[in-house]
Design a protein around this motif. Sequence first.
Motif, PDB file in Angstrom:
ATOM      1  N   THR A  21       6.581  10.206 102.293  1.00  0.00           N
ATOM      2  CA  THR A  21       7.363  10.293 103.532  1.00  0.00           C
ATOM      3  C   THR A  21       8.559  11.227 103.393  1.00  0.00           C
ATOM      4  O   THR A  21       8.903  11.939 104.333  1.00  0.00           O
ATOM      5  CB  THR A  21       7.833   8.898 103.966  1.00  0.00           C
ATOM      6  OG1 THR A  21       8.598   8.302 102.911  1.00  0.00           O
ATOM      7  CG2 THR A  21       6.640   8.000 104.276  1.00  0.00           C
ATOM      8  N   PRO A  50      -1.488  17.745 112.864  1.00  0.00           N
ATOM      9  CA  PRO A  50      -1.512  16.505 112.084  1.00  0.00           C
ATOM     10  C   PRO A  50      -2.448  16.519 110.881  1.00  0.00           C
ATOM     11  O   PRO A  50      -2.064  16.081 109.787  1.00  0.00           O
ATOM     12  CB  PRO A  50      -1.941  15.459 113.114  1.00  0.00           C
ATOM     13  CG  PRO A  50      -1.415  15.987 114.410  1.00  0.00           C
ATOM     14  CD  PRO A  50      -1.616  17.469 114.314  1.00  0.00           C
ATOM     15  N   ARG A  60      -1.095  16.278 106.938  1.00  0.00           N
ATOM     16  CA  ARG A  60      -1.559  15.225 106.026  1.00  0.00           C
ATOM     17  C   ARG A  60      -2.039  15.825 104.701  1.00  0.00           C
ATOM     18  O   ARG A  60      -1.632  15.400 103.619  1.00  0.00           O
ATOM     19  CB  ARG A  60      -2.713  14.456 106.662  1.00  0.00           C
ATOM     20  CG  ARG A  60      -2.352  13.507 107.772  1.00  0.00           C
ATOM     21  CD  ARG A  60      -3.616  12.857 108.278  1.00  0.00           C
ATOM     22  NE  ARG A  60      -3.386  11.788 109.251  1.00  0.00           N
ATOM     23  CZ  ARG A  60      -4.340  10.995 109.709  1.00  0.00           C
ATOM     24  NH1 ARG A  60      -5.583  11.156 109.277  1.00  0.00           N
ATOM     25  NH2 ARG A  60      -4.068  10.051 110.582  1.00  0.00           N
ATOM     26  N   LEU A 105       0.689   7.917 106.068  1.00  0.00           N
ATOM     27  CA  LEU A 105       1.439   8.672 107.074  1.00  0.00           C
ATOM     28  C   LEU A 105       1.205   8.128 108.477  1.00  0.00           C
ATOM     29  O   LEU A 105       2.116   8.135 109.312  1.00  0.00           O
ATOM     30  CB  LEU A 105       1.060  10.159 107.001  1.00  0.00           C
ATOM     31  CG  LEU A 105       1.642  10.924 105.804  1.00  0.00           C
ATOM     32  CD1 LEU A 105       1.120  12.347 105.774  1.00  0.00           C
ATOM     33  CD2 LEU A 105       3.170  10.919 105.852  1.00  0.00           C
ATOM     34  N   GLU A 106       0.010   7.654 108.730  1.00  0.00           N
ATOM     35  CA  GLU A 106      -0.274   7.068 110.035  1.00  0.00           C
ATOM     36  C   GLU A 106       0.594   5.826 110.252  1.00  0.00           C
ATOM     37  O   GLU A 106       1.173   5.630 111.332  1.00  0.00           O
ATOM     38  CB  GLU A 106      -1.762   6.717 110.124  1.00  0.00           C
ATOM     39  CG  GLU A 106      -2.273   6.561 111.537  1.00  0.00           C
ATOM     40  CD  GLU A 106      -3.795   6.572 111.598  1.00  0.00           C
ATOM     41  OE1 GLU A 106      -4.327   6.878 112.697  1.00  0.00           O
ATOM     42  OE2 GLU A 106      -4.453   6.280 110.585  1.00  0.00           O
ATOM     43  N   ALA A 151       4.318   6.925 110.747  1.00  0.00           N
ATOM     44  CA  ALA A 151       4.597   7.424 112.099  1.00  0.00           C
ATOM     45  C   ALA A 151       4.679   6.278 113.096  1.00  0.00           C
ATOM     46  O   ALA A 151       5.519   6.297 114.016  1.00  0.00           O
ATOM     47  CB  ALA A 151       3.514   8.410 112.522  1.00  0.00           C
ATOM     48  N   GLU A 208       1.872  10.300 115.256  1.00  0.00           N
ATOM     49  CA  GLU A 208       1.931  11.276 114.171  1.00  0.00           C
ATOM     50  C   GLU A 208       2.229  12.669 114.705  1.00  0.00           C
ATOM     51  O   GLU A 208       3.070  13.392 114.174  1.00  0.00           O
ATOM     52  CB  GLU A 208       0.607  11.294 113.410  1.00  0.00           C
ATOM     53  CG  GLU A 208       0.653  10.698 112.033  1.00  0.00           C
ATOM     54  CD  GLU A 208      -0.618  10.933 111.272  1.00  0.00           C
ATOM     55  OE1 GLU A 208      -0.573  11.672 110.263  1.00  0.00           O
ATOM     56  OE2 GLU A 208      -1.662  10.369 111.660  1.00  0.00           O
ATOM     57  N   TYR A 266       5.608  14.866 113.695  1.00  0.00           N
ATOM     58  CA  TYR A 266       5.538  16.177 113.037  1.00  0.00           C
ATOM     59  C   TYR A 266       6.127  17.270 113.926  1.00  0.00           C
ATOM     60  O   TYR A 266       6.780  18.193 113.434  1.00  0.00           O
ATOM     61  CB  TYR A 266       4.094  16.515 112.662  1.00  0.00           C
ATOM     62  CG  TYR A 266       3.435  15.508 111.746  1.00  0.00           C
ATOM     63  CD1 TYR A 266       4.192  14.641 110.954  1.00  0.00           C
ATOM     64  CD2 TYR A 266       2.045  15.418 111.672  1.00  0.00           C
ATOM     65  CE1 TYR A 266       3.573  13.716 110.123  1.00  0.00           C
ATOM     66  CE2 TYR A 266       1.422  14.492 110.845  1.00  0.00           C
ATOM     67  CZ  TYR A 266       2.197  13.644 110.074  1.00  0.00           C
ATOM     68  OH  TYR A 266       1.578  12.734 109.255  1.00  0.00           O
TER      69      TYR A 266
END
Length: 506
Positions: free
Chosen positions: A286, A301, A305, A441-442, A445, A469, A473
């Motif tokens: 993160t 996205p 990732r 990451l999902e 977010a 997400e 970003y």
Amino acid sequence: MSGIAGILGKADEARIARMLAEQGHRGPDGQGIWIAKSGFGLGHLRLATVDIAGGGQPLSNEDGSLWLAMTGAIYNHHALRRELEGRHAFRTRSDAEVVLHLFEEMGPACVERLDGMFAAAIWGESAGLFLARDPLGIQPLYWGKDEVGNLLFASEIKALIGEVREVREFPPGHRWRVGEPLEAYARLPAHKEELTDPDQAALVLDRVLHSAVRKQLAADVPVGCLLSGGLDSSLITALARQYVEGELHTFAVGLEGSADLEQARRVADALGTVHHERVLTEEDVTSALPRVIDALESCDPALVRSAVATYYVAELAAGHVKVVLTGEGADELFGGYDYLTAWASDAKALGAELWAITAAMHNTNLQRVDRMTQIHGIEGRLPFADQAVVDLAFRIDPRLKLRDGESKWILRRVAEQYLPPEIVWRDKQKFAIGSGVAPLLERHAAEAVTDQEFRTARTPKGIPFASKEELLYWTLFRERYGRADVLALMGRSRSLNPGQRWVGAL
């Protein structure tokens, strides 16, 4: 890979130095600037992989009438040098000097003789400015005009923001000479479906992949492999192992317990490589997002990732080698994405989709590999993006790529000779998913963006974001790259999660 910057018009050294500084990570081994009396200026950032002592740029021909700065690697430079040596006095062993002398003899047509990845700028008082980029766009190049009409160009977008009115991408497979129209000298071949016999296709593909790996291993610095444990990187590593005498270093990253770390260990053990790994934490993943998105110059996205994992594996590799081979390109050429199964029964449609995503690689996965390796001062090379491999891939019947429910079937046939079955027939997992980065990451977010923020936020098009997400970003991206011209340059991935055809809102 290095970096370049230049100005056609009224050039000054301070401005070129400023452009180079914005992309200074591309040149850990040196910097050079040359200004012509007529006002043209050329700058170069060096990441030295060939002729370490003598290959600095910009460099000139024998009488100083031509000057060149380029990025990338020319894999057939030794053969070209032998053709040119009797007619030119070489002062370096670099591949760049070969390109310069070839331009002397052939002019713009010289790029058709180059086997490699490159973005080149050549200047002469009589020749004017010449720019060219490799066929697939492995090496980046951008350009634009400032308020008074000067033409500026650079390797990264960030070097031109604040300098030009509109940043544009110099297209892959094109060349341009001042005063002449932009010209395509190479185009992605159409699917011809010539190779329909599995045995013949596997035999030819094996031979071409061997050639691509062997020539891309050539360097005057240590070379290693990025190894996720998936089919593509494992096959490249297995082929490299056959040509590297002594130690071959491999590199993997992932969260604790992730599939990639486990599979990469198995492959490394089977091939006898010197394996390095880094176990990532949630904080690692993160906290890297602002740095990754700024370096990546994209907020797509799927790309972000994968870029986080690539960022860390490139950082790991940078402590041991200067060049890495990677497996990017195989999914586009041989049908590795889950969503492609929708066309499994329609060879023509599948071939068209593979062509489209391969043609778009220059601002998706090729951009990711370039930016994430360069930010750590190493060079990424991509055997699957070799021109001979690309040409062959589009001669293979698409029905040999998706067959019997298996993605990249023909590539697996080749890999059976070199890798254990559990690796060859392992289900495809995106780098971000196999490393554990994507689901993390999902979740991040979902926590970082409130439901209220997500409901009310709008893209520059005035429509809702497709996911939290994407909004997260974009928030980080727009701080530096929020201009409409820059957003227009961004590639859009077609695949995000398994089985999902991704359509973003940006």
